[in-house]
Scaffold this active site. Structure first.
Site, PDB file in Angstrom:
ATOM      1  N   GLU A  36      -7.069  -9.787  21.308  1.00  0.00           N
ATOM      2  CA  GLU A  36      -5.883  -9.345  20.569  1.00  0.00           C
ATOM      3  C   GLU A  36      -5.037 -10.520  20.107  1.00  0.00           C
ATOM      4  OE1 GLU A  36      -4.759  -6.549  19.320  1.00  0.00           O
ATOM      5  OE2 GLU A  36      -6.577  -5.562  19.994  1.00  0.00           O
ATOM      6  N   CYS A 191      -8.317   0.192   3.822  1.00  0.00           N
ATOM      7  CA  CYS A 191      -6.963   0.171   3.258  1.00  0.00           C
ATOM      8  C   CYS A 191      -6.491  -1.287   3.195  1.00  0.00           C
ATOM      9  CB  CYS A 191      -6.020   1.021   4.112  1.00  0.00           C
ATOM     10  SG  CYS A 191      -4.466   1.393   3.289  1.00  0.00           S
ATOM     11  N   CYS A 198      -9.903   3.532  -1.639  1.00  0.00           N
ATOM     12  CA  CYS A 198      -9.416   4.881  -1.311  1.00  0.00           C
ATOM     13  C   CYS A 198     -10.512   5.944  -1.388  1.00  0.00           C
ATOM     14  CB  CYS A 198      -8.242   5.243  -2.205  1.00  0.00           C
ATOM     15  SG  CYS A 198      -6.887   4.073  -2.008  1.00  0.00           S
ATOM     16  N   CYS A 201     -11.932   6.486   1.949  1.00  0.00           N
ATOM     17  CA  CYS A 201     -10.977   6.645   3.049  1.00  0.00           C
ATOM     18  C   CYS A 201     -10.985   8.071   3.604  1.00  0.00           C
ATOM     19  CB  CYS A 201      -9.581   6.284   2.543  1.00  0.00           C
ATOM     20  SG  CYS A 201      -8.321   6.512   3.790  1.00  0.00           S
TER      21      CYS A 201
HETATM   22 FE1  SF4 Z   1      -4.994   3.491   2.286  1.00  0.00          FE
HETATM   23 FE2  SF4 Z   1      -6.605   5.565   2.523  1.00  0.00          FE
HETATM   24 FE3  SF4 Z   1      -4.253   5.871   1.405  1.00  0.00          FE
HETATM   25 FE4  SF4 Z   1      -6.110   4.538   0.114  1.00  0.00          FE
HETATM   26  S1  SF4 Z   1      -6.179   6.680   0.652  1.00  0.00           S
HETATM   27  S2  SF4 Z   1      -3.983   3.936   0.340  1.00  0.00           S
HETATM   28  S3  SF4 Z   1      -7.178   3.532   1.774  1.00  0.00           S
HETATM   29  S4  SF4 Z   1      -4.629   5.289   3.520  1.00  0.00           S
END
Ligand code: SF4
Length: 328
Positions: A36, A191, A198, A201
Site C-alpha cells: 500500500e 476509470c 466507460c 465499465c
Molecule cells: Fe468511470 Fe465507469 Fe463512470 Fe466511465 S462509466 S466515468 S469508467 S465510473
C-alpha cells in the site's frame, strides 16, 4: 447500502480485475502495508520489482525495523516520494516496539502509525481480514466523483466529506477484500484519468458523468498555486573514474547521496558546463545546472567517492544517477 454498485464491481473484479499481483499472495498485514505504501502515487508495474526486492531482503517487519536507514533508502532509491521510505522505516520500528513486532490490524492502531492515513489503514485491514472497510484513495475518489458527479461548486473539504459518505454507503457487508480491490482496480484500469473506458465499465448504466458526457470534469480540479522553483548549481568533482557525493540531510532528497552544491560565482567560473536538468518534485521545480570540475586537493570529510558501478546501486536521486551515468 448501494448493494448493486458493490455487487457489479465484485463480479467484475473476479473476472477482469488484477488478481495475480505479488502482494496478493499474502494476507499478512505487513506485506499488504508495504504494498500500500509503495503504491501511493505510483503505478503497479513500477512498484513490483521494488516490492519483490524489499520482501526478499526484509521478509518480516522485524527485519525492516533492524535495517539501517541507508539500506532502506538504497532499496527505495528511484521510487520517489522519499518521505514514504523514511516513514516506512519509522513505522516498522514503532511496530517492533509498540506492538512487539506483530503488525496491527485494528484501524485505530494502524492510523496511529507514521505514514498510514485513514484510507491506507482501511485498505490494509480489508486486505488482511476480508472485513469491509471504506477506502478513498486517488483512484477511488475519481470513480466515485464521476459516478455521482460529486464536487461541482463545493469546497475541497465538502467534496471530501461527501466522497467519504458515498464510499461508506457503497461498501458492501461482505467480500471486503474483493470489493476494495475492485474499486481500486476500476479506477486504475478503466476509470482512468484522461481516457476512461466507460463502455467496459460495470457501473456505467448509473454513472452520472457518463450519462452526461462529463467524465473529464470530475474530480473537480483544485486551483493550484504556481509551483516554486529552486536553482541548483551542482559540482561533478571527478577524475573520470570516481565522483564525490555527499549525503543530503535536509528538505527534499533527505538521506540520499547527491552532488555538492556551488555558489553562483563558483559555477560561473567553471569551464565544462554539463546539460541542464529540470526535475519536478511534488511541491518544487528544481532547475539543475551541473558543471564538471577536477577533484580538489582538500576533500571535505562529509564527501565520499563513488565509482560508476556504485552509482548504479547506491541511494541517489533519479536525475543525479542518470546524469552521472551519462558523464562518467
Ligand atoms: Fe468511470 Fe465507469 Fe463512470 Fe466511465 S462509466 S466515468 S469508467 S465510473
Amino acid at each position: 447500502m448501494d448493494s448493486s454498485f458493490a455487487e457489479r464491481l465484485v463480479a467484475w473484479q473476479k473476472k477482469y480485475g488484477r488478481n495475480n499481483l505479488p502482494w496478493q499472495k499474502s494476507h499478512d498485514p505487513y506485506v499488504r502495508w508495504l504494498a500500500e505504501i509503495m503504491l501511493q502515487q505510483t503505478q503497479v508495474k513500477t512498484v513490483i520489482p521494488y516490492f519483490d526486492r524489499f520482501i526478499e531482503r526484509f521478509p518480516t517487519v522485524q527485519d525492516l525495523a533492524e535495517a539501517t536507514e541507508e539500506e532502506v533508502m538504497k532499496l527505495w532509491a528511484g521510487l520517489g516520494y522519499y518521505s514514504r521510505a523514511r516513514n516506512l522505516h519509522k513505522c516498522a520500528k514503532e511496530v517492533q516496539c509498540r506492538f512487539n513486532g506483530s503488525f496491527p490490524i485494528e484501524l485505530s492502531d494502524l492510523e496511529s502509525l507514521p505514514g498510514i492515513g485513514v484510507s491506507t489503514a482501511a485498505a490494509i485491514r480489508s486486505a488482511a481480514t476480508d472485513e469491509p472497510c471504506a477506502i478513498l484513495d486517488g483512484n477511488v475518489k475519481r470513480v466515485l466523483a464521476r459516478h455521482g458527479m460529486i464536487g461541482k461548486g463545493l469546497t475541497p473539504r465538502e467534496t471530501e466529506n461527501l466522497l467519504w459518505a458515498d464510499a461508506r454507503s457503497k461498501t458492501p457487508l461482505k467480500e471486503g477484500r474483493t470489493y476494495a480491490q475492485a474499486v481500486m482496480d476500476l479506477g486504475a484500469t478503466v476509470c482512468t484519468r484522461t481516457k476512461p473506458l466507460c463502455a467496459l465499465c460495470p457501473v456505467n448504466q448509473d454513472c452520472k458523468a457518463f450519462q452526461t458526457d462529463s467524465q473529464l470534469e470530475f474530480p473537480v480540479k483544485k486551483v493550484r498555486a504556481p509551483v516554486p522553483e529552486e536553482i541548483l548549481n551542482l559540482a561533478v568533482y571527478t577524475d573520470g573514474n570516481e565522483v564525490y557525493l555527499l549525503r543530503k540531510s535536509e528538505r527534499y532528497w533527505k538521506g540520499l547521496w547527491t552532488l555538492p552544491q556551488l555558489r553562483d560565482e563558483e559555477a560561473e567560473q567553471s569551464e565544462e558546463v554539463l546539460p541542464a536538468i529540470e526535475h519536478r518534485l511534488t511541491h518544487l521545480l528544481l532547475r539543475i545546472y551541473p558543471v564538471r570540475l577536477p577533484i580538489p586537493a582538500k576533500i571535505p570529510a562529509a564527501w565520499k567517492a563513488f565509482t560508476k558501478e556504485q552509482i548504479k546501486t547506491e541511494a541517489l536521486p533519479t536525475p543525479i544517477r542518470k546524469l552521472l551515468l551519462e558523464v562518467l
